[in-house]
Design a protein around this motif. Structure first.
Motif, mmCIF file in Angstrom:
data_model
loop_
_atom_site.group_PDB
_atom_site.id
_atom_site.type_symbol
_atom_site.label_atom_id
_atom_site.label_comp_id
_atom_site.label_asym_id
_atom_site.label_seq_id
_atom_site.Cartn_x
_atom_site.Cartn_y
_atom_site.Cartn_z
ATOM 1 N N GLU A 43 6.247 11.992 -3.408
ATOM 2 C CA GLU A 43 7.539 11.952 -2.829
ATOM 3 C C GLU A 43 7.547 11.400 -1.568
ATOM 4 O OE1 GLU A 43 11.503 14.817 -2.061
ATOM 5 O OE2 GLU A 43 9.808 15.513 -3.085
ATOM 6 N N TYR A 44 6.552 12.008 -0.737
ATOM 7 C CA TYR A 44 6.266 11.686 0.844
ATOM 8 C C TYR A 44 4.881 11.208 1.010
ATOM 9 C CZ TYR A 44 10.943 13.845 1.495
ATOM 10 O OH TYR A 44 12.008 14.022 1.238
ATOM 11 N N LEU A 45 4.457 10.719 2.055
ATOM 12 C CA LEU A 45 3.014 10.245 2.406
ATOM 13 C C LEU A 45 2.128 11.180 2.309
ATOM 14 C CD1 LEU A 45 3.939 7.621 5.017
ATOM 15 C CD2 LEU A 45 3.646 7.383 2.707
ATOM 16 N N ALA A 46 2.098 12.412 2.878
ATOM 17 C CA ALA A 46 0.953 13.572 3.016
ATOM 18 C C ALA A 46 1.521 14.817 2.377
ATOM 19 C CB ALA A 46 0.587 13.464 4.301
ATOM 20 N N VAL A 67 0.878 -1.221 -0.161
ATOM 21 C CA VAL A 67 -0.176 -0.188 -0.080
ATOM 22 C C VAL A 67 0.819 1.129 -0.123
ATOM 23 C CG1 VAL A 67 -1.685 1.284 1.436
ATOM 24 C CG2 VAL A 67 -1.884 -1.099 1.120
ATOM 25 N N LEU A 68 1.894 1.238 0.725
ATOM 26 C CA LEU A 68 2.882 2.380 0.859
ATOM 27 C C LEU A 68 3.585 2.507 -0.504
ATOM 28 C CD1 LEU A 68 4.589 1.945 4.398
ATOM 29 C CD2 LEU A 68 2.896 3.597 3.891
ATOM 30 N N ASP A 69 4.099 1.469 -1.052
ATOM 31 C CA ASP A 69 4.676 1.403 -2.254
ATOM 32 C C ASP A 69 3.911 2.099 -3.466
ATOM 33 O OD1 ASP A 69 7.108 0.594 -3.803
ATOM 34 O OD2 ASP A 69 5.515 -0.372 -4.799
ATOM 35 N N GLY A 70 2.501 1.721 -3.450
ATOM 36 C CA GLY A 70 1.611 2.219 -4.419
ATOM 37 C C GLY A 70 1.275 3.625 -4.323
ATOM 38 N N HIS A 71 1.294 4.256 -3.191
ATOM 39 C CA HIS A 71 1.150 5.513 -2.991
ATOM 40 C C HIS A 71 2.345 6.555 -3.030
ATOM 41 C CE1 HIS A 71 -0.747 8.997 -1.093
ATOM 42 N NE2 HIS A 71 0.171 9.215 -0.491
ATOM 43 N N LEU A 72 3.398 5.870 -2.748
ATOM 44 C CA LEU A 72 4.676 6.512 -3.089
ATOM 45 C C LEU A 72 5.159 6.607 -4.555
ATOM 46 C CD1 LEU A 72 6.615 5.335 0.001
ATOM 47 C CD2 LEU A 72 5.718 7.713 -0.404
ATOM 48 N N LYS A 73 4.415 5.763 -5.237
ATOM 49 C CA LYS A 73 4.617 5.816 -6.713
ATOM 50 C C LYS A 73 4.349 7.372 -7.323
ATOM 51 C CE LYS A 73 3.755 3.467 -11.141
ATOM 52 N NZ LYS A 73 2.938 2.290 -11.978
ATOM 53 N N VAL A 103 10.538 -9.879 6.337
ATOM 54 C CA VAL A 103 9.912 -9.298 5.232
ATOM 55 C C VAL A 103 10.729 -8.567 4.356
ATOM 56 C CG1 VAL A 103 7.760 -8.108 4.317
ATOM 57 C CG2 VAL A 103 7.599 -9.072 6.674
ATOM 58 N N GLU A 104 10.829 -9.064 2.779
ATOM 59 C CA GLU A 104 11.749 -8.383 2.224
ATOM 60 C C GLU A 104 10.828 -7.240 1.283
ATOM 61 O OE1 GLU A 104 14.975 -8.711 2.081
ATOM 62 O OE2 GLU A 104 14.798 -10.103 3.604
ATOM 63 N N ILE A 105 11.557 -6.230 0.720
ATOM 64 C CA ILE A 105 11.001 -5.213 -0.033
ATOM 65 C C ILE A 105 11.829 -5.103 -1.387
ATOM 66 C CG2 ILE A 105 9.916 -4.152 2.168
ATOM 67 C CD1 ILE A 105 12.200 -1.854 1.798
ATOM 68 N N ASP A 106 12.703 -6.169 -1.942
ATOM 69 C CA ASP A 106 13.278 -5.747 -3.183
ATOM 70 C C ASP A 106 12.272 -5.481 -4.205
ATOM 71 O OD1 ASP A 106 15.373 -6.534 -1.676
ATOM 72 O OD2 ASP A 106 15.569 -8.413 -2.319
ATOM 73 N N ASP A 107 10.866 -6.018 -4.093
ATOM 74 C CA ASP A 107 10.054 -5.748 -5.261
ATOM 75 C C ASP A 107 9.126 -4.438 -5.187
ATOM 76 O OD1 ASP A 107 8.888 -6.764 -3.050
ATOM 77 O OD2 ASP A 107 7.051 -7.889 -4.239
ATOM 78 N N LEU A 108 9.635 -3.767 -4.055
ATOM 79 C CA LEU A 108 8.774 -2.498 -3.822
ATOM 80 C C LEU A 108 9.708 -1.282 -4.020
ATOM 81 C CD1 LEU A 108 6.914 -3.630 -0.836
ATOM 82 C CD2 LEU A 108 5.994 -3.678 -3.026
ATOM 83 N N PRO A 109 10.063 -0.773 -5.317
ATOM 84 C CA PRO A 109 10.928 0.117 -5.522
ATOM 85 C C PRO A 109 10.713 1.748 -4.876
ATOM 86 C CG PRO A 109 10.001 -0.497 -7.327
ATOM 87 C CD PRO A 109 9.592 -1.218 -6.561
ATOM 88 N N ASN A 110 9.569 1.950 -4.803
ATOM 89 C CA ASN A 110 9.302 3.341 -4.257
ATOM 90 C C ASN A 110 9.205 3.220 -2.961
ATOM 91 O OD1 ASN A 110 8.051 4.153 -7.018
ATOM 92 N ND2 ASN A 110 6.417 2.322 -6.674
ATOM 93 N N LEU A 111 9.046 2.223 -2.245
ATOM 94 C CA LEU A 111 9.082 2.055 -0.859
ATOM 95 C C LEU A 111 10.595 2.241 -0.447
ATOM 96 C CD1 LEU A 111 7.837 1.548 1.850
ATOM 97 C CD2 LEU A 111 8.315 -0.630 1.678
ATOM 98 N N GLN A 112 11.328 1.606 -1.270
ATOM 99 C CA GLN A 112 13.211 1.587 -1.093
ATOM 100 C C GLN A 112 13.505 2.988 -1.249
ATOM 101 O OE1 GLN A 112 14.837 -1.396 -0.002
ATOM 102 N NE2 GLN A 112 16.051 0.790 0.610
ATOM 103 N N ARG A 113 13.023 3.652 -2.379
ATOM 104 C CA ARG A 113 13.486 4.982 -2.735
ATOM 105 C C ARG A 113 13.267 5.930 -1.266
ATOM 106 N NH1 ARG A 113 10.158 9.355 -2.545
ATOM 107 N NH2 ARG A 113 8.749 8.205 -3.544
ATOM 108 N N TRP A 114 11.929 5.823 -0.835
ATOM 109 C CA TRP A 114 11.368 6.563 0.168
ATOM 110 C C TRP A 114 12.295 6.379 1.458
ATOM 111 C CZ3 TRP A 114 8.645 4.622 4.616
ATOM 112 C CH2 TRP A 114 8.267 5.445 5.426
ATOM 113 N N LEU A 115 12.288 4.963 1.804
ATOM 114 C CA LEU A 115 13.434 4.833 2.785
ATOM 115 C C LEU A 115 14.756 5.350 2.617
ATOM 116 C CD1 LEU A 115 12.523 0.970 3.246
ATOM 117 C CD2 LEU A 115 11.903 2.671 4.875
ATOM 118 N N ASP A 116 15.282 5.152 1.526
ATOM 119 C CA ASP A 116 16.864 5.696 1.427
ATOM 120 C C ASP A 116 16.719 7.248 1.434
ATOM 121 O OD1 ASP A 116 17.391 3.065 1.104
ATOM 122 O OD2 ASP A 116 17.434 3.221 -1.291
#
Length: 228
Positions: A148-151, A139-145, A173-186
Protein backbone atom coordinates in the motif's frame (compact mmCIF):
# COMPACT_ATOMS: atom_id res chain seq x y z
CA UNK A 1 7.81 26.20 17.30
CA UNK A 2 9.62 25.48 14.04
CA UNK A 3 10.74 28.18 11.62
CA UNK A 4 10.37 26.85 8.06
CA UNK A 5 12.32 28.56 5.30
CA UNK A 6 10.86 27.35 2.04
CA UNK A 7 9.54 27.91 -1.47
CA UNK A 8 6.93 26.15 -3.59
CA UNK A 9 9.01 23.28 -4.92
CA UNK A 10 8.88 19.51 -4.40
CA UNK A 11 11.71 19.71 -1.86
CA UNK A 12 9.92 22.48 -0.03
CA UNK A 13 6.71 20.47 0.08
CA UNK A 14 8.54 17.56 1.66
CA UNK A 15 9.14 19.69 4.75
CA UNK A 16 5.75 21.41 4.90
CA UNK A 17 3.77 18.18 4.42
CA UNK A 18 5.83 16.49 7.13
CA UNK A 19 5.17 19.35 9.53
CA UNK A 20 1.46 19.21 8.72
CA UNK A 21 1.28 15.43 9.19
CA UNK A 22 3.02 15.71 12.55
CA UNK A 23 0.86 18.61 13.69
CA UNK A 24 3.88 20.62 14.75
CA UNK A 25 3.43 24.39 15.01
CA UNK A 26 5.56 26.21 12.48
CA UNK A 27 6.07 29.66 11.05
CA UNK A 28 6.64 30.01 7.33
CA UNK A 29 9.39 32.22 5.95
CA UNK A 30 8.93 32.34 2.18
CA UNK A 31 12.21 32.44 0.29
CA UNK A 32 11.92 34.15 -3.11
CA UNK A 33 14.26 32.10 -5.26
CA UNK A 34 13.91 34.47 -8.21
CA UNK A 35 15.37 37.25 -6.04
CA UNK A 36 18.21 34.97 -4.92
CA UNK A 37 17.23 35.32 -1.26
CA UNK A 38 18.59 31.83 -0.63
CA UNK A 39 22.08 33.24 -1.20
CA UNK A 40 21.80 36.09 1.27
CA UNK A 41 24.12 36.00 4.33
CA UNK A 42 21.31 35.60 6.85
CA UNK A 43 20.02 32.47 5.14
CA UNK A 44 23.49 31.05 4.51
CA UNK A 45 23.98 30.99 8.28
CA UNK A 46 21.11 28.49 8.40
CA UNK A 47 22.03 26.57 5.26
CA UNK A 48 25.57 27.13 3.97
CA UNK A 49 24.53 25.50 0.67
CA UNK A 50 21.99 28.19 -0.08
CA UNK A 51 19.07 25.89 -0.87
CA UNK A 52 15.56 25.44 0.46
CA UNK A 53 14.09 24.08 2.63
CA UNK A 54 15.69 24.66 6.00
CA UNK A 55 14.26 24.74 9.49
CA UNK A 56 15.19 26.23 12.83
CA UNK A 57 13.87 24.43 15.91
CA UNK A 58 13.32 27.13 18.53
CA UNK A 59 12.65 24.52 21.21
CA UNK A 60 16.16 23.12 20.76
CA UNK A 61 18.16 26.30 21.15
CA UNK A 62 17.48 27.49 17.59
CA UNK A 63 18.94 24.30 16.14
CA UNK A 64 19.14 24.56 12.34
CA UNK A 65 18.62 21.66 9.95
CA UNK A 66 19.11 21.84 6.18
CA UNK A 67 18.63 19.31 3.35
CA UNK A 68 15.05 18.15 2.91
CA UNK A 69 15.69 14.49 3.74
CA UNK A 70 17.62 15.40 6.88
CA UNK A 71 14.75 17.67 7.93
CA UNK A 72 12.24 14.86 7.49
CA UNK A 73 14.33 12.41 9.51
CA UNK A 74 14.89 15.00 12.25
CA UNK A 75 11.18 15.77 12.57
CA UNK A 76 10.17 12.10 12.47
CA UNK A 77 12.68 11.21 15.19
CA UNK A 78 11.74 14.27 17.23
CA UNK A 79 8.10 13.15 17.38
CA UNK A 80 8.44 9.38 17.09
CA UNK A 81 6.08 9.33 14.11
CA UNK A 82 6.22 8.68 10.35
CA UNK A 83 9.19 6.33 10.83
CA UNK A 84 9.42 3.10 12.84
CA UNK A 85 11.70 2.94 15.87
CA UNK A 86 13.01 -0.58 15.16
CA UNK A 87 16.19 -0.87 13.11
CA UNK A 88 14.72 -2.81 10.16
CA UNK A 89 11.63 -0.64 9.88
CA UNK A 90 13.69 2.53 10.12
CA UNK A 91 16.06 1.21 7.46
CA UNK A 92 13.19 0.46 5.05
CA UNK A 93 11.92 4.00 5.34
CA UNK A 94 15.37 5.50 4.88
CA UNK A 95 16.07 3.26 1.87
CA UNK A 96 13.02 4.61 0.03
CA UNK A 97 13.76 8.12 1.21
CA UNK A 98 17.26 7.83 -0.27
CA UNK A 99 15.69 6.41 -3.46
CA UNK A 100 14.00 9.78 -3.83
CA UNK A 101 16.99 11.83 -2.72
CA UNK A 102 19.48 10.08 -5.01
CA UNK A 103 17.21 9.09 -7.91
CA UNK A 104 13.75 10.57 -8.33
CA UNK A 105 14.73 14.11 -7.32
CA UNK A 106 17.92 14.48 -9.36
CA UNK A 107 16.54 12.78 -12.48
CA UNK A 108 13.26 14.71 -12.47
CA UNK A 109 15.16 17.89 -11.66
CA UNK A 110 17.38 17.48 -14.69
CA UNK A 111 14.39 16.54 -16.84
CA UNK A 112 12.82 19.82 -15.75
CA UNK A 113 15.95 21.77 -16.67
CA UNK A 114 16.31 20.36 -20.16
CA UNK A 115 12.59 19.93 -20.96
CA UNK A 116 11.30 23.18 -19.45
CA UNK A 117 14.01 25.67 -18.67
CA UNK A 118 16.87 25.56 -21.16
CA UNK A 119 16.22 27.84 -24.17
CA UNK A 120 17.92 25.25 -26.41
CA UNK A 121 16.18 21.91 -26.76
CA UNK A 122 18.91 19.29 -26.43
CA UNK A 123 16.91 16.19 -27.27
CA UNK A 124 19.42 13.53 -26.14
CA UNK A 125 19.55 15.16 -22.70
CA UNK A 126 15.77 15.42 -22.52
CA UNK A 127 15.42 11.76 -23.50
CA UNK A 128 18.06 10.69 -21.01
CA UNK A 129 16.41 12.28 -17.97
CA UNK A 130 12.82 11.61 -18.95
CA UNK A 131 13.61 7.95 -19.62
CA UNK A 132 15.44 7.56 -16.34
CA UNK A 133 12.59 9.26 -14.48
CA UNK A 134 10.14 6.83 -16.10
CA UNK A 135 12.36 3.90 -15.18
CA UNK A 136 12.33 5.00 -11.54
CA UNK A 137 8.56 5.45 -11.65
CA UNK A 138 8.34 1.88 -12.92
CA UNK A 139 10.36 0.70 -9.93
CA UNK A 140 7.89 2.44 -7.63
CA UNK A 141 4.94 0.99 -9.52
CA UNK A 142 6.30 -2.53 -9.21
CA UNK A 143 6.87 -2.17 -5.48
CA UNK A 144 3.45 -0.62 -4.92
CA UNK A 145 1.77 -3.53 -6.66
CA UNK A 146 2.29 -5.57 -3.49
CA UNK A 147 2.45 -2.73 -0.95
CA UNK A 148 0.00 0.00 0.00
CA UNK A 149 2.85 2.33 0.92
CA UNK A 150 6.58 2.24 0.27
CA UNK A 151 7.88 1.03 3.63
CA UNK A 152 5.06 -0.50 5.60
CA UNK A 153 2.87 2.20 7.13
CA UNK A 154 2.65 5.67 5.62
CA UNK A 155 5.95 7.40 6.28
CA UNK A 156 8.33 10.20 5.33
CA UNK A 157 9.41 7.97 2.42
CA UNK A 158 5.96 8.30 0.89
CA UNK A 159 5.88 12.05 1.48
CA UNK A 160 9.29 12.55 -0.15
CA UNK A 161 8.57 10.51 -3.26
CA UNK A 162 5.00 11.78 -3.63
CA UNK A 163 6.11 15.42 -3.49
CA UNK A 164 8.21 14.85 -6.60
CA UNK A 165 6.24 12.23 -8.54
CA UNK A 166 3.05 14.28 -8.42
CA UNK A 167 4.80 16.77 -10.74
CA UNK A 168 5.56 14.16 -13.43
CA UNK A 169 3.77 16.19 -16.11
CA UNK A 170 6.12 19.10 -15.45
CA UNK A 171 8.99 16.75 -16.27
CA UNK A 172 7.19 15.60 -19.42
CA UNK A 173 6.69 12.02 -18.22
CA UNK A 174 3.34 10.24 -18.38
CA UNK A 175 2.29 7.49 -15.97
CA UNK A 176 -0.95 6.23 -17.55
CA UNK A 177 0.60 2.76 -17.82
CA UNK A 178 1.56 2.66 -14.13
CA UNK A 179 -1.73 1.97 -12.27
CA UNK A 180 -0.18 1.14 -8.90
CA UNK A 181 1.75 4.39 -8.87
CA UNK A 182 -1.37 6.32 -9.83
CA UNK A 183 -3.37 4.63 -7.06
CA UNK A 184 -0.71 5.64 -4.52
CA UNK A 185 -0.55 9.21 -5.83
CA UNK A 186 -4.31 9.57 -5.59
CA UNK A 187 -4.47 8.09 -2.08
CA UNK A 188 -1.88 10.49 -0.68
CA UNK A 189 -3.52 13.42 -2.47
CA UNK A 190 -6.59 12.80 -0.30
CA UNK A 191 -4.67 13.35 2.93
CA UNK A 192 -5.45 16.76 4.49
CA UNK A 193 -1.81 17.31 5.44
CA UNK A 194 -0.69 16.73 1.86
CA UNK A 195 -3.37 19.06 0.55
CA UNK A 196 -2.29 21.78 2.97
CA UNK A 197 1.44 21.18 2.62
CA UNK A 198 1.51 21.76 -1.15
CA UNK A 199 0.05 25.25 -0.68
CA UNK A 200 3.05 26.36 1.42
CA UNK A 201 4.13 29.07 0.95
CA UNK A 202 1.85 29.49 -2.10
CA UNK A 203 -0.37 27.18 -4.13
CA UNK A 204 1.56 26.51 -7.32
CA UNK A 205 -0.66 24.28 -9.44
CA UNK A 206 1.52 24.92 -12.50
CA UNK A 207 4.10 22.39 -11.30
CA UNK A 208 1.53 19.62 -11.33
CA UNK A 209 -0.39 20.56 -14.47
CA UNK A 210 2.54 21.46 -16.69
CA UNK A 211 0.51 23.70 -19.00
CA UNK A 212 -1.32 27.02 -19.17
CA UNK A 213 -0.20 30.58 -18.58
CA UNK A 214 0.85 29.88 -15.00
CA UNK A 215 3.19 27.16 -16.22
CA UNK A 216 4.72 29.43 -18.85
CA UNK A 217 5.34 32.16 -16.30
CA UNK A 218 6.92 29.79 -13.80
CA UNK A 219 9.12 28.23 -16.47
CA UNK A 220 10.31 31.67 -17.58
CA UNK A 221 11.28 32.61 -14.03
CA UNK A 222 12.97 29.26 -13.47
CA UNK A 223 14.94 29.68 -16.70
CA UNK A 224 16.50 32.84 -15.28
CA UNK A 225 17.65 30.94 -12.17
CA UNK A 226 19.09 28.06 -14.19
CA UNK A 227 21.13 30.46 -16.30
CA UNK A 228 22.75 32.21 -13.33
Amino acid sequence: MIDLYTASTPNGWKASITLEELGLPYEVHAIELQKNQQKEPAFLKINPNGRIPAIVDRDEGDFAVFESGAIMIYLAEKTGRLMPADAKGRSRVIQWLMFQMGGIGPMMGQANVFFRYFPEKIQPAIDRYQNESKRLFTVLDGHLKENEYLAGDYSIADIANWSWVRTHKWSGVEIDDLPNLQRWLDAIAQRPAAQKGITVPVDLAALQQGNGEGAKKFAAEAQKMVQR
